[in-house]
Design a protein around this motif. Structure first.
Motif, PDB file in Angstrom:
ATOM      1  N   ASN A  21       0.853  -1.177   0.000  1.00 28.21           N
ATOM      2  CA  ASN A  21       0.000   0.000   0.000  1.00 28.21           C
ATOM      3  C   ASN A  21       0.896   1.236   0.000  1.00 28.21           C
ATOM      4  O   ASN A  21       1.749   1.383   0.872  1.00 28.21           O
ATOM      5  N   ASP A  22       0.712   2.095  -0.978  1.00 29.44           N
ATOM      6  CA  ASP A  22       1.558   3.295  -1.059  1.00 29.44           C
ATOM      7  C   ASP A  22       0.775   4.578  -0.826  1.00 29.44           C
ATOM      8  O   ASP A  22       1.135   5.634  -1.319  1.00 29.44           O
ATOM      9  N   GLU A  23      -0.284   4.497  -0.023  1.00 27.10           N
ATOM     10  CA  GLU A  23      -1.063   5.696   0.279  1.00 27.10           C
ATOM     11  C   GLU A  23      -0.403   6.589   1.324  1.00 27.10           C
ATOM     12  O   GLU A  23      -0.917   7.639   1.653  1.00 27.10           O
ATOM     13  N   SER A  24       0.748   6.174   1.824  1.00 25.97           N
ATOM     14  CA  SER A  24       1.528   6.977   2.752  1.00 25.97           C
ATOM     15  C   SER A  24       2.503   7.845   1.965  1.00 25.97           C
ATOM     16  O   SER A  24       3.052   7.404   0.955  1.00 25.97           O
ATOM     17  N   PRO A  25       2.759   9.081   2.417  1.00 27.26           N
ATOM     18  CA  PRO A  25       3.752   9.901   1.711  1.00 27.26           C
ATOM     19  C   PRO A  25       5.134   9.248   1.680  1.00 27.26           C
ATOM     20  O   PRO A  25       5.911   9.475   0.752  1.00 27.26           O
ATOM     21  N   TRP A  26       5.456   8.414   2.658  1.00 23.61           N
ATOM     22  CA  TRP A  26       6.752   7.735   2.698  1.00 23.61           C
ATOM     23  C   TRP A  26       6.894   6.716   1.566  1.00 23.61           C
ATOM     24  O   TRP A  26       8.006   6.403   1.158  1.00 23.61           O
ATOM     25  N   GLU A  51      -9.082  -9.001  15.105  1.00 26.11           N
ATOM     26  CA  GLU A  51      -9.911  -7.810  14.901  1.00 26.11           C
ATOM     27  C   GLU A  51      -9.058  -6.600  14.485  1.00 26.11           C
ATOM     28  O   GLU A  51      -9.401  -5.870  13.557  1.00 26.11           O
ATOM     29  N   VAL A  52      -7.936  -6.408  15.147  1.00 33.39           N
ATOM     30  CA  VAL A  52      -7.050  -5.283  14.823  1.00 33.39           C
ATOM     31  C   VAL A  52      -6.448  -5.461  13.435  1.00 33.39           C
ATOM     32  O   VAL A  52      -6.396  -4.511  12.646  1.00 33.39           O
ATOM     33  N   ILE A  53      -6.021  -6.654  13.116  1.00 36.10           N
ATOM     34  CA  ILE A  53      -5.427  -6.890  11.791  1.00 36.10           C
ATOM     35  C   ILE A  53      -6.454  -6.657  10.686  1.00 36.10           C
ATOM     36  O   ILE A  53      -6.146  -6.022   9.667  1.00 36.10           O
ATOM     37  N   LYS A  58      -8.447  -3.210   6.337  1.00 35.96           N
ATOM     38  CA  LYS A  58      -9.587  -2.416   5.849  1.00 35.96           C
ATOM     39  C   LYS A  58      -9.195  -0.956   5.641  1.00 35.96           C
ATOM     40  O   LYS A  58      -9.592  -0.325   4.664  1.00 35.96           O
ATOM     41  N   ASN A  59      -8.387  -0.424   6.552  1.00 37.07           N
ATOM     42  CA  ASN A  59      -7.965   0.980   6.473  1.00 37.07           C
ATOM     43  C   ASN A  59      -6.762   1.206   5.559  1.00 37.07           C
ATOM     44  O   ASN A  59      -6.308   2.333   5.419  1.00 37.07           O
ATOM     45  N   GLY A  60      -6.223   0.146   4.970  1.00 36.09           N
ATOM     46  CA  GLY A  60      -5.054   0.291   4.096  1.00 36.09           C
ATOM     47  C   GLY A  60      -3.788   0.610   4.861  1.00 36.09           C
ATOM     48  O   GLY A  60      -2.873   1.227   4.319  1.00 36.09           O
ATOM     49  N   GLN A  61      -3.720   0.215   6.132  1.00 36.78           N
ATOM     50  CA  GLN A  61      -2.558   0.540   6.958  1.00 36.78           C
ATOM     51  C   GLN A  61      -1.452  -0.508   6.907  1.00 36.78           C
ATOM     52  O   GLN A  61      -0.361  -0.248   7.409  1.00 36.78           O
ATOM     53  N   PRO A  94      -3.493   5.850  10.390  1.00 35.72           N
ATOM     54  CA  PRO A  94      -4.632   5.978   9.464  1.00 35.72           C
ATOM     55  C   PRO A  94      -4.430   7.052   8.396  1.00 35.72           C
ATOM     56  O   PRO A  94      -4.848   6.872   7.250  1.00 35.72           O
ATOM     57  N   CYS A  95      -3.781   8.155   8.723  1.00 38.27           N
ATOM     58  CA  CYS A  95      -3.555   9.218   7.737  1.00 38.27           C
ATOM     59  C   CYS A  95      -2.329   8.948   6.864  1.00 38.27           C
ATOM     60  O   CYS A  95      -2.124   9.625   5.867  1.00 38.27           O
ATOM     61  N   GLY A  96      -1.500   7.964   7.243  1.00 40.02           N
ATOM     62  CA  GLY A  96      -0.331   7.599   6.448  1.00 40.02           C
ATOM     63  C   GLY A  96       0.931   8.378   6.755  1.00 40.02           C
ATOM     64  O   GLY A  96       1.999   8.055   6.250  1.00 40.02           O
TER      65      GLY A  96
END
Length: 133
Positions: A21-26, A51-53, A58-61, A94-96
């Motif tokens: 997942n590359d939705e993070s600026p990093w 549940e956490v995983i 789901k959140n793309g984290q 969550p915000c990346g």
């Protein structure tokens, strides 16, 4: 949480990680790329409840995962040396903007890993500087 490695000791080796997942600026622009990077730690096993995983997925984290030589998620030694659940090597907030990982891309230097020709620089820092400046 990060728990002791499943083998109960420090591990220092090279691993293959895939950016899932590359939705993070990093990680911008790095999705599906594979990097061979050094790790060095005694407490690197990513642990979380089911549940956490599920929530992280789901959140793309889930940002990076250990993979084997065929590109499959690695679930144990030697490709997932600390035995992290679901091969998770790195996650984001969550915000990346926050990226936590086990690998050490900062330890890469041209010519340092001559005996590991597939070693490559996972330059998350260039992306981070571009985003945060």
């Amino acid at each position: 949480t990060l728990a002791h490695n499943a083998i109960g000791r420090h591990i220092s080796q090279m691993v293959n990680v895939k950016v899932v997942n590359d939705e993070s600026p990093w990680l911008k622009g790095m999705k599906d790329q594979v990097y061979t990077i050094p790790i060095s730690h005694g407490e690197g096993r990513f642990m979380a409840s089911e549940e956490v995983i599920k929530e992280l997925y789901k959140n793309g984290q889930i940002a990076t995962q250990y993979i084997d030589l065929e590109g499959n998620i690695a679930h144990g030694m030697p490709f997932n040396p600390n035995n992290s659940l679901f091969g998770i090597e790195g996650i984001t907030s969550p915000c990346g903007k926050i990226f936590g990982r086990m690998g050490h891309p900062e330890r890469f230097s041209e010519g340092l890993f001559r005996n590991i020709p597939e070693a490559n620089y996972h330059n998350i820092f260039k992306n981070g500087v571009e985003y945060f400046k």
